[in-house]
Design an enzyme around this catalytic site. Sequence first.
Site, mmCIF file in Angstrom:
data_model
loop_
_atom_site.group_PDB
_atom_site.id
_atom_site.type_symbol
_atom_site.label_atom_id
_atom_site.label_comp_id
_atom_site.label_asym_id
_atom_site.label_seq_id
_atom_site.Cartn_x
_atom_site.Cartn_y
_atom_site.Cartn_z
ATOM 1 N N THR A 61 -34.276 28.340 19.757
ATOM 2 C CA THR A 61 -33.909 27.645 18.521
ATOM 3 C C THR A 61 -33.451 26.222 18.805
ATOM 4 O O THR A 61 -33.820 25.277 18.097
ATOM 5 C CB THR A 61 -32.781 28.410 17.806
ATOM 6 O OG1 THR A 61 -33.187 29.754 17.602
ATOM 7 C CG2 THR A 61 -32.451 27.768 16.471
ATOM 8 N N THR A 62 -32.642 26.047 19.848
ATOM 9 C CA THR A 62 -32.103 24.734 20.199
ATOM 10 C C THR A 62 -33.201 23.765 20.611
ATOM 11 O O THR A 62 -33.015 22.557 20.556
ATOM 12 C CB THR A 62 -31.053 24.890 21.318
ATOM 13 O OG1 THR A 62 -30.090 25.862 20.916
ATOM 14 C CG2 THR A 62 -30.334 23.579 21.606
ATOM 15 N N TYR A 124 -36.488 36.228 7.794
ATOM 16 C CA TYR A 124 -36.973 36.025 6.433
ATOM 17 C C TYR A 124 -37.438 37.310 5.746
ATOM 18 O O TYR A 124 -37.017 37.603 4.644
ATOM 19 C CB TYR A 124 -38.096 34.976 6.387
ATOM 20 C CG TYR A 124 -38.475 34.591 4.962
ATOM 21 C CD1 TYR A 124 -37.616 33.787 4.214
ATOM 22 C CD2 TYR A 124 -39.628 35.064 4.363
ATOM 23 C CE1 TYR A 124 -37.926 33.442 2.904
ATOM 24 C CE2 TYR A 124 -39.947 34.735 3.054
ATOM 25 C CZ TYR A 124 -39.091 33.927 2.330
ATOM 26 O OH TYR A 124 -39.395 33.608 1.032
ATOM 27 N N TYR A 150 -32.722 39.151 20.837
ATOM 28 C CA TYR A 150 -31.876 38.060 20.340
ATOM 29 C C TYR A 150 -31.473 38.381 18.908
ATOM 30 O O TYR A 150 -32.309 38.432 18.008
ATOM 31 C CB TYR A 150 -32.640 36.737 20.423
ATOM 32 C CG TYR A 150 -31.882 35.503 19.949
ATOM 33 C CD1 TYR A 150 -30.503 35.510 19.787
ATOM 34 C CD2 TYR A 150 -32.561 34.320 19.691
ATOM 35 C CE1 TYR A 150 -29.810 34.385 19.374
ATOM 36 C CE2 TYR A 150 -31.886 33.180 19.276
ATOM 37 C CZ TYR A 150 -30.522 33.212 19.113
ATOM 38 O OH TYR A 150 -29.844 32.098 18.690
ATOM 39 N N ARG A 155 -29.253 33.149 11.173
ATOM 40 C CA ARG A 155 -30.560 32.505 11.016
ATOM 41 C C ARG A 155 -31.629 33.471 10.497
ATOM 42 O O ARG A 155 -32.560 33.048 9.823
ATOM 43 C CB ARG A 155 -31.024 31.893 12.347
ATOM 44 C CG ARG A 155 -30.263 30.633 12.740
ATOM 45 C CD ARG A 155 -30.894 29.985 13.958
ATOM 46 N NE ARG A 155 -30.246 28.736 14.296
ATOM 47 C CZ ARG A 155 -30.580 27.537 13.811
ATOM 48 N NH1 ARG A 155 -31.578 27.440 12.944
ATOM 49 N NH2 ARG A 155 -29.943 26.462 14.176
ATOM 50 N N LYS A 178 -29.166 38.870 23.734
ATOM 51 C CA LYS A 178 -28.337 37.716 23.412
ATOM 52 C C LYS A 178 -27.715 38.014 22.057
ATOM 53 O O LYS A 178 -28.405 38.060 21.038
ATOM 54 C CB LYS A 178 -29.170 36.434 23.358
ATOM 55 C CG LYS A 178 -28.365 35.207 22.929
ATOM 56 C CD LYS A 178 -29.246 33.976 22.766
ATOM 57 C CE LYS A 178 -28.433 32.792 22.241
ATOM 58 N NZ LYS A 178 -29.289 31.603 21.993
ATOM 59 N N ILE A 220 -25.892 32.397 26.812
ATOM 60 C CA ILE A 220 -26.972 31.416 26.643
ATOM 61 C C ILE A 220 -26.393 30.346 25.742
ATOM 62 O O ILE A 220 -26.123 30.588 24.569
ATOM 63 C CB ILE A 220 -28.241 32.051 26.066
ATOM 64 C CG1 ILE A 220 -28.826 33.039 27.085
ATOM 65 C CG2 ILE A 220 -29.275 30.979 25.719
ATOM 66 C CD1 ILE A 220 -30.053 33.787 26.605
#
Length: 302
Positions: A61-62, A124, A150, A155, A178, A220
């Site tokens: 994502t980052t 989503y 994850y 999000r 994560k 992370i």
Amino acid sequence: MLAENNFLHFKISMTQDIFRGTGVALVTPFKEDLTVDFDGLLKLLDFTISGGVNYLVVNGTTAESVTTTTAEKAEILNFIKEHVADRLPIVYGIGGNSTHQVIETIANTDLDGVAAILSVSPYYNKPSQIGIYQHYLHIANACPVPVILYNVPGRTSSNVTADTVLKLSAHPNIIGIKEASGNMEQCMIIAKHKPSDFLLISGDDLLTLPMITFGAVGVISVLANAFPEKFSKMVQLGLSFDFAPAHQLLNDFVDINPLMYEESNPVGVKALLERFGVCKASVRLPLLEASAGLKDRLNKLI
């Protein structure tokens, strides 16, 4: 068959050992024209590796992975593999809300030199827990390298429950999670009931030390882009159960961490990296570069 199973268990156990400590969720540097800045990426690699991080997380994502093209993703991964060589393990982000497309992406990605993939829970479409379980089961069966789950409900709009995580932990190719739910009780349940070789990894920088106290093996991290040495030292102190100096270092991050997300990640950390001369603060739409007010508050804090 027994020999093959023993070899697989040994191989995965060795892989798990390398994810103890600090993984840095690398940003993707962009030039002012918003093309990928490979000179900036090389500076970032040198900056974080020399700072003592333990492994690199690419295309998460980052990294603004939702706005980089398939061709750019391949070029970035190849560039990092070429310049990192065998210095640090690489975790590569491959996730999505279409199970078929995730498996197709895995099949079309050169994972040679990649130690594991990090796969975000489907976003989503908000699947049921059985749907999430089947999603990861199909990915783990298809992936030639180990899979790290994850969970980031902020999000994805859905949570991967402790029960689902524990069921998935039985799969030989799923080696850890994560965990970025922020739900410490859920994390503690996972830690209590997980197999001993299943990795609990913090997905929230400020919760890393508390999670280490009940079984997490590290983090992370977003902040490790800008403060690799200080953040890695904090995590290593925690893993050595030397919590007094670790908490002193943690206190230095308490005020700055919220600013990393105030205008969305990685806007804040890219502003810091520009301030440190590593790369530009540029981000791709729909994100915008850090406002003057945010940059001013970051400069005052550092």
